[in-house]
Design a protein around this motif. Structure first.
Motif, PDB file in Angstrom:
ATOM      1  N   PRO A 186      -6.835   2.216 -11.950  1.00  0.00           N
ATOM      2  CA  PRO A 186      -5.671   1.357 -11.743  1.00  0.00           C
ATOM      3  C   PRO A 186      -6.025  -0.068 -12.148  1.00  0.00           C
ATOM      4  CG  PRO A 186      -6.813   1.704  -9.679  1.00  0.00           C
ATOM      5  CD  PRO A 186      -7.492   2.569 -10.709  1.00  0.00           C
ATOM      6  N   ARG A 187      -5.023  -0.915 -12.317  1.00  0.00           N
ATOM      7  CA  ARG A 187      -5.296  -2.340 -12.512  1.00  0.00           C
ATOM      8  C   ARG A 187      -5.992  -2.843 -11.265  1.00  0.00           C
ATOM      9  NH1 ARG A 187      -0.589  -5.626 -12.766  1.00  0.00           N
ATOM     10  NH2 ARG A 187      -1.989  -7.401 -12.719  1.00  0.00           N
ATOM     11  N   MET A 188      -7.111  -3.499 -11.448  1.00  0.00           N
ATOM     12  CA  MET A 188      -7.910  -3.926 -10.300  1.00  0.00           C
ATOM     13  C   MET A 188      -7.515  -5.340  -9.854  1.00  0.00           C
ATOM     14  SD  MET A 188      -9.612  -1.358  -9.358  1.00  0.00           S
ATOM     15  CE  MET A 188     -10.818  -2.057  -8.254  1.00  0.00           C
ATOM     16  N   THR A 189      -6.267  -5.456  -9.427  1.00  0.00           N
ATOM     17  CA  THR A 189      -5.788  -6.716  -8.881  1.00  0.00           C
ATOM     18  C   THR A 189      -6.503  -6.976  -7.555  1.00  0.00           C
ATOM     19  OG1 THR A 189      -4.020  -5.630  -7.669  1.00  0.00           O
ATOM     20  CG2 THR A 189      -3.499  -6.371  -9.923  1.00  0.00           C
ATOM     21  N   THR A 240      -5.262  -4.584  -4.917  1.00  0.00           N
ATOM     22  CA  THR A 240      -5.802  -3.233  -5.115  1.00  0.00           C
ATOM     23  C   THR A 240      -7.256  -3.187  -4.658  1.00  0.00           C
ATOM     24  OG1 THR A 240      -4.301  -2.779  -6.942  1.00  0.00           O
ATOM     25  CG2 THR A 240      -6.287  -1.426  -6.827  1.00  0.00           C
ATOM     26  N   GLN A 241      -8.013  -4.218  -4.974  1.00  0.00           N
ATOM     27  CA  GLN A 241      -9.403  -4.291  -4.524  1.00  0.00           C
ATOM     28  C   GLN A 241      -9.481  -4.297  -3.002  1.00  0.00           C
ATOM     29  OE1 GLN A 241     -11.785  -7.389  -6.484  1.00  0.00           O
ATOM     30  NE2 GLN A 241     -10.223  -7.397  -8.094  1.00  0.00           N
ATOM     31  N   VAL A 291      -7.373  -3.018  -0.842  1.00  0.00           N
ATOM     32  CA  VAL A 291      -7.064  -1.663  -0.351  1.00  0.00           C
ATOM     33  C   VAL A 291      -8.263  -0.750  -0.563  1.00  0.00           C
ATOM     34  CG1 VAL A 291      -5.628   0.384  -0.756  1.00  0.00           C
ATOM     35  CG2 VAL A 291      -4.576  -1.885  -0.642  1.00  0.00           C
ATOM     36  N   LEU A 292      -8.825  -0.749  -1.763  1.00  0.00           N
ATOM     37  CA  LEU A 292      -9.952   0.135  -2.057  1.00  0.00           C
ATOM     38  C   LEU A 292     -11.179  -0.211  -1.224  1.00  0.00           C
ATOM     39  CD1 LEU A 292      -9.636   0.564  -5.922  1.00  0.00           C
ATOM     40  CD2 LEU A 292      -9.134   2.259  -4.137  1.00  0.00           C
ATOM     41  N   THR A 351       3.481  -4.948  -0.476  1.00  0.00           N
ATOM     42  CA  THR A 351       2.404  -4.993  -1.459  1.00  0.00           C
ATOM     43  C   THR A 351       1.621  -3.696  -1.460  1.00  0.00           C
ATOM     44  OG1 THR A 351       2.180  -7.377  -1.187  1.00  0.00           O
ATOM     45  CG2 THR A 351       0.283  -6.221  -2.124  1.00  0.00           C
ATOM     46  N   ILE A 390       0.769   0.183  -4.252  1.00  0.00           N
ATOM     47  CA  ILE A 390      -0.646   0.445  -4.580  1.00  0.00           C
ATOM     48  C   ILE A 390      -1.029   1.845  -4.127  1.00  0.00           C
ATOM     49  CG2 ILE A 390      -3.035  -0.209  -4.051  1.00  0.00           C
ATOM     50  CD1 ILE A 390      -1.965  -3.137  -3.813  1.00  0.00           C
ATOM     51  N   ARG A 413       0.388   4.412  -6.484  1.00  0.00           N
ATOM     52  CA  ARG A 413      -0.366   4.497  -7.753  1.00  0.00           C
ATOM     53  C   ARG A 413      -1.682   5.232  -7.551  1.00  0.00           C
ATOM     54  NH1 ARG A 413       1.792  -0.667  -8.526  1.00  0.00           N
ATOM     55  NH2 ARG A 413      -0.033  -1.720  -7.676  1.00  0.00           N
ATOM     56  N   LEU A 414      -2.392   4.914  -6.471  1.00  0.00           N
ATOM     57  CA  LEU A 414      -3.680   5.560  -6.212  1.00  0.00           C
ATOM     58  C   LEU A 414      -3.508   7.054  -5.936  1.00  0.00           C
ATOM     59  CD1 LEU A 414      -5.384   2.803  -4.029  1.00  0.00           C
ATOM     60  CD2 LEU A 414      -5.879   3.365  -6.425  1.00  0.00           C
TER      61      LEU A 414
END
Length: 110
Positions: free
Chosen positions: A4-7, A10-11, A13-14, A40, A44, A47-48
């Motif tokens: 995924p785009r590593m915004t 997103t970072q 969340v991961l 937000t 995400i 997508r994940l």
């Protein structure tokens, strides 16, 4: 499998999921842990999940008896955990490289 785009969201969340790989988070719990708003976080998570990094399930609960809506729980798949760690390591490496090129640079990775 594409990343995924590593915004920064997103970072966040991961990083939260990777810190607790066997924990199932429901949406608002993950929002609080990652420090993000539900508007937000849910795109995400979708997508994940579409990438196969997450799996989700609806709680088996009668909302009327519980007095609240059912929760959707999310957890990393085993492959998703590997992919998430790799993607975050890549972000951290790029941030470190930028930091070496530009002293004082902070890319938001922690």
């Amino acid at each position: 499998m594409p990343n995924p785009r590593m915004t920064l969201p997103t970072q966040a969340v991961l990083r939260t999921l990777v810190q607790h790989p066997s924990h199932e988070f429901y949406g608002l719990e993950l929002c609080a842990a990652a420090g993000l708003a539900s508007g937000t976080i849910h795109p995400i998570l979708a997508r994940l999940e579409n990438l196969g990094w997450l799996t989700s399930r609806w709680e088996d609960l009668d909302p009327h008896e519980a007095g609240r809506p059912r929760r959707r729980y999310y957890s990393l798949t085993s492959d998703g955990a590997v992919q998430a760690r790799r993607a975050l390591a890549g972000v951290d490496a790029r941030t470190a490289k930028l930091g070496a090129l530009r002293p004082g640079f902070s890319g938001g990775a922690s």
